[in-house]
Design a protein around this motif. Structure first.
Motif, short mmCIF file in Angstrom:
data_model
loop_
_atom_site.label_atom_id
_atom_site.label_comp_id
_atom_site.label_asym_id
_atom_site.label_seq_id
_atom_site.Cartn_x
_atom_site.Cartn_y
_atom_site.Cartn_z
N PRO A 97 0.82 -1.22 0.00
CA PRO A 97 0.00 0.00 0.00
C PRO A 97 0.85 1.27 0.00
O PRO A 97 1.90 1.33 0.63
CB PRO A 97 -0.80 -0.11 1.30
CG PRO A 97 0.05 -0.97 2.19
CD PRO A 97 0.72 -1.96 1.27
N ASN A 98 0.37 2.27 -0.73
CA ASN A 98 1.00 3.60 -0.72
C ASN A 98 0.41 4.35 0.47
O ASN A 98 -0.64 4.98 0.36
CB ASN A 98 0.71 4.32 -2.04
CG ASN A 98 1.42 5.66 -2.13
OD1 ASN A 98 1.73 6.30 -1.11
ND2 ASN A 98 1.69 6.12 -3.34
N LEU A 99 1.09 4.28 1.61
CA LEU A 99 0.53 4.82 2.85
C LEU A 99 0.36 6.33 2.80
O LEU A 99 -0.59 6.87 3.38
CB LEU A 99 1.42 4.42 4.03
CG LEU A 99 1.56 2.90 4.26
CD1 LEU A 99 2.47 2.62 5.45
CD2 LEU A 99 0.20 2.25 4.47
N GLU A 100 1.25 7.01 2.12
CA GLU A 100 1.14 8.47 2.01
C GLU A 100 -0.12 8.85 1.23
O GLU A 100 -0.87 9.76 1.63
CB GLU A 100 2.38 9.05 1.33
CG GLU A 100 2.39 10.57 1.30
CD GLU A 100 3.67 11.14 0.71
OE1 GLU A 100 3.71 12.37 0.46
OE2 GLU A 100 4.63 10.37 0.49
N ALA A 101 -0.37 8.15 0.14
CA ALA A 101 -1.55 8.42 -0.68
C ALA A 101 -2.83 8.09 0.09
O ALA A 101 -3.81 8.84 0.04
CB ALA A 101 -1.50 7.62 -1.97
N ILE A 102 -2.80 6.99 0.81
CA ILE A 102 -3.97 6.61 1.60
C ILE A 102 -4.22 7.62 2.71
O ILE A 102 -5.37 7.97 3.01
CB ILE A 102 -3.80 5.19 2.18
CG1 ILE A 102 -3.66 4.17 1.05
CG2 ILE A 102 -4.98 4.82 3.09
CD1 ILE A 102 -3.25 2.79 1.52
N GLY A 103 -3.15 8.12 3.31
CA GLY A 103 -3.29 9.15 4.34
C GLY A 103 -3.97 10.39 3.81
O GLY A 103 -4.82 11.00 4.47
N SER A 104 -3.61 10.77 2.58
CA SER A 104 -4.24 11.93 1.95
C SER A 104 -5.72 11.67 1.69
O SER A 104 -6.57 12.55 1.89
CB SER A 104 -3.53 12.23 0.62
OG SER A 104 -4.15 13.30 -0.06
N GLN A 105 -6.04 10.44 1.29
CA GLN A 105 -7.44 10.08 1.05
C GLN A 105 -8.25 10.08 2.34
O GLN A 105 -9.41 10.54 2.36
CB GLN A 105 -7.51 8.71 0.37
CG GLN A 105 -6.96 8.71 -1.04
CD GLN A 105 -6.83 7.31 -1.62
OE1 GLN A 105 -6.82 6.32 -0.88
NE2 GLN A 105 -6.74 7.22 -2.94
N VAL A 106 -7.66 9.59 3.40
CA VAL A 106 -8.35 9.59 4.69
C VAL A 106 -8.65 11.02 5.13
O VAL A 106 -9.75 11.32 5.64
CB VAL A 106 -7.52 8.85 5.77
CG1 VAL A 106 -8.11 9.08 7.17
CG2 VAL A 106 -7.47 7.36 5.46
N SER A 107 -7.72 11.92 4.90
CA SER A 107 -7.95 13.34 5.24
C SER A 107 -9.12 13.90 4.43
O SER A 107 -9.96 14.63 4.97
CB SER A 107 -6.68 14.15 4.96
OG SER A 107 -5.62 13.76 5.82
N LEU A 153 -11.59 12.18 3.24
CA LEU A 153 -12.80 11.55 3.75
C LEU A 153 -13.30 12.25 5.01
O LEU A 153 -14.50 12.51 5.16
CB LEU A 153 -12.54 10.07 4.03
CG LEU A 153 -12.37 9.16 2.81
CD1 LEU A 153 -11.79 7.82 3.21
CD2 LEU A 153 -13.70 8.99 2.09
N LYS A 154 -12.38 12.56 5.90
CA LYS A 154 -12.75 13.22 7.15
C LYS A 154 -13.33 14.60 6.90
O LYS A 154 -14.36 14.98 7.49
CB LYS A 154 -11.53 13.29 8.07
CG LYS A 154 -11.11 11.94 8.64
CD LYS A 154 -9.68 11.91 9.11
CE LYS A 154 -9.39 12.89 10.20
NZ LYS A 154 -7.99 12.80 10.66
N VAL A 155 -12.71 15.34 6.00
CA VAL A 155 -13.21 16.68 5.65
C VAL A 155 -14.58 16.57 4.99
O VAL A 155 -15.50 17.35 5.29
CB VAL A 155 -12.22 17.41 4.72
CG1 VAL A 155 -12.84 18.69 4.16
CG2 VAL A 155 -10.93 17.73 5.46
N GLY A 156 -14.74 15.59 4.12
CA GLY A 156 -16.01 15.39 3.45
C GLY A 156 -17.14 15.10 4.43
O GLY A 156 -18.26 15.62 4.27
N LEU A 157 -16.86 14.29 5.44
CA LEU A 157 -17.87 13.96 6.44
C LEU A 157 -18.26 15.18 7.26
O LEU A 157 -19.45 15.40 7.55
CB LEU A 157 -17.34 12.86 7.37
CG LEU A 157 -17.23 11.46 6.76
CD1 LEU A 157 -16.47 10.53 7.71
CD2 LEU A 157 -18.62 10.88 6.47
#
Length: 223
Positions: free
Chosen positions: A22-32, A34-38
């Motif tokens: 997994p590209n952890l940096e990219a996933i971290g950006s996606q999680v951010s 997601l949180k903002v979207g919620l």
């Protein structure tokens, strides 16, 4: 982002985290994202917080963040995510069915507490877990037995527990705990022995190889 867009991004991020590399940096950006979207959805629609499907998505994103924090070794972030998951894991559970990653994450949090010597917090969490889970759930039984071994001062049992983890993610906190134990044992060794044979030192400090022991000795300025 709409609910459908957040759901789609979540599924992509979940699949990416479960991949072999997994590209952890990219996933971290996606999680951010997601949180903002919620947060934006909740601000735009005050009623959405009462929607079970929104709460399920919120729980899923938070769990994803918790799992990612272990992958990247961010203990503070993991602790924050678990605090956010408490309403979903205890009490009414926000009216949702049990999450399949609930007990693995609770078990990891218990290990975090043991590795940081937060024994009172450890027992506070245990009091909120059903007796059946305490006795039979492997993700909970492991840290419970580990705490018992620590209270007995049986560091050999703690070391053996490392090979009995119910999921590889547990090794993160197990290694932190073993480092703490080795430092405590080393302090006693320094006070008790003028010298110690390599094999004996390797055994008492729970090292698998001589190279590990030599590195540890160098860090402690042993000669």
């Amino acid at each position: 982002m709409s609910v459908n867009e957040i759901n789609k991004l979540y599924e992509q991020s979940r699949a990416a985290l479960s991949s072999q590399n997994p590209n952890l940096e990219a996933i971290g950006s996606q999680v951010s994202q997601l949180k903002v979207g919620l947060v934006k959805l909740a601000l735009q629609n005050g009623q959405i917080e009462s929607d079970p499907s929104f709460q399920l998505l919120k729980r899923s994103v938070t769990e994803l963040g918790a799992e990612l924090s272990i992958k990247v070794g961010d203990i503070a972030a993991f602790e924050r995510y678990l605090a956010q998951l408490e309403p979903f894991y205890f009490g009414s559970r926000m009216g949702l069915s049990e999450s399949k990653v609930m007990y693995p994450l609770i078990g990891l949090n218990l290990l975090r507490m043991l590795s940081d010597n937060l024994i009172a917090d450890f027992h506070t969490v245990l009091e909120r877990i059903d007796l059946e889970q305490l006795q039979n759930n492997p993700f909970i039984v492991h840290p419970v037995k580990l705490e018992q071994a620590l209270m007995e001062g049986s560091y050999k049992k703690v070391w053996q527990a490392r090979s009995e983890v119910p999921t590889p993610e547990y090794l993160f906190f197990m290694d932190i705990l073993m480092t703490t134990i080795r430092n405590e044992v080393a302090s006693c060794v320094e006070k008790s022995y003028l010298s110690l044979p390599f094999d004996d030192a390797k055994s008492v400090l729970f090292f698998s190889s001589l190279d590990e022991l030599l590195k540890f000795a160098q860090e402690h300025q042993w000669t």
